[in-house]
Design a protein around this motif. Structure first.
Motif, PDB file in Angstrom:
ATOM      1  N   LYS A  43       0.821  -1.212   0.000  1.00 12.50           N
ATOM      2  CA  LYS A  43       0.000   0.000   0.000  1.00 12.50           C
ATOM      3  C   LYS A  43       0.853   1.258   0.000  1.00 12.50           C
ATOM      4  O   LYS A  43       0.560   2.225  -0.719  1.00 12.50           O
ATOM      5  CB  LYS A  43      -0.938  -0.007   1.212  1.00 12.50           C
ATOM      6  N   ARG A  47       1.148   4.134  -2.825  1.00 10.61           N
ATOM      7  CA  ARG A  47       0.792   5.525  -2.535  1.00 10.61           C
ATOM      8  C   ARG A  47       1.930   6.470  -2.891  1.00 10.61           C
ATOM      9  O   ARG A  47       1.680   7.591  -3.364  1.00 10.61           O
ATOM     10  CB  ARG A  47       0.400   5.655  -1.068  1.00 10.61           C
ATOM     11  N   SER A 172       0.715  12.667   0.765  1.00 12.83           N
ATOM     12  CA  SER A 172      -0.420  13.475   0.312  1.00 12.83           C
ATOM     13  C   SER A 172      -0.662  14.711   1.172  1.00 12.83           C
ATOM     14  O   SER A 172      -1.271  15.680   0.708  1.00 12.83           O
ATOM     15  CB  SER A 172      -1.698  12.624   0.291  1.00 12.83           C
TER      16      SER A 172
END
Length: 267
Positions: A43, A47, A172
């Motif tokens: 994951k 990302r 992010s």
């Protein structure tokens, strides 16, 4: 598409990005010097790639190739396929999440860029534990904080352990380091933020009271051992605490950040 390269020799120089990952001091020096960071787990690797970071290489056992097929297809970086035993020998730990990737770092944004349009920011001073920094960023991302500012001596959010704990949210959530520690909070005030320092001081009020009615808010937290510096306490607009019971005076920094960010969101 990534070139698949099988490696059986733990001394292979192509694996240098992945050596001795448990040695924090060595790794932070290596990663800074070479402008790289490591992502661990399917994951987190995905990302990082989706956030636009350019891969230097991938390292994984063959059984993880299918799960990251789309990432590998979109990359020109080599993918080193090794046995799980060899991966453990090279890295110094059991890679139980199956995959690692080395990515190029990108220049950090300016403080002004992080603050642009932000209503709530988290400001961390001298938190040197990578796990706490990663957890604080994950909490901030999940609880509506718009950006994070770190004092110069804070741990690196892109260190593998911090990235892992943050579950990739560090890719992010806008963040950067403060170039001026001494006048950091007055500068935030000049930018229109009310600085609320989480601290066990005599004038501290309930954090819900401290943030009530605040438009642009900077939540300020320090290290668990010494808390915030006297300079930051003196220059903060307000001091706040999380009301506690049972003779407990405070929470772990990551837990305190979560509570404070949640209360700030509710304002």
């Amino acid at each position: 598409m990534a070139e698949i390269v099988e490696i059986t020799d733990p001394a292979d120089p192509r694996l240098r990005d992945y050596r001795d990952l448990r040695d924090v001091q060595l790794r932070t020096q290596v990663e800074t010097a070479h402008g790289l960071f490591l992502a661990e787990g399917e994951k987190v690797v995905r990302r990082a790639a989706e956030a636009g970071y350019e891969a230097r290489s991938f390292l994984m056992a063959s059984r993880w190739l299918d799960g990251l097929a789309s990432v590998l297809t979109a990359s020109d970086a080599p993918c080193y396929v090794v046995s799980e035993a060899l991966a453990e020998e090279v890295t110094g730990f059991h890679v139980h999440r199956g995959a690692l990737a080395s990515f190029h770092r990108t220049p950090l944004p300016s403080v002004a860029e992080v603050l642009d349009g932000a209503r709530t920011v988290l400001v961390l001073e001298d938190i040197t534990d990578h796990t706490n920094v990663g957890a604080a960023l994950r909490n901030a991302a999940g609880l509506g904080v718009d950006g994070v500012l770190l004092a110069p001596r804070c741990a690196d959010p892109l260190y593998r352990r911090a990235v892992k704990v943050a579950m990739g949210t560090v890719f992010s959530l806008p963040w950067t380091r403060l170039p001026d520690w001494y006048d950091a909070l007055p500068s935030l005030g000049a930018a229109g933020f009310t600085t609320v320092a989480m601290a066990l001081t005599d004038d501290a009020v309930d954090v819900a009271e401290a943030v009530a009615g605040v438009d642009r808010l900077a939540l300020v937290l320090g290290s668990e051992g010494h808390g915030l510096s006297s300079r930051w306490l003196e220059t903060a607009d307000r001091h706040a605490v999380i009301p506690m019971t049972g003779g407990v005076d405070s929470l772990n920094i990551a837990a305190a950040a979560a509570v404070a960010c949640y209360v700030a969101r509710e304002r």
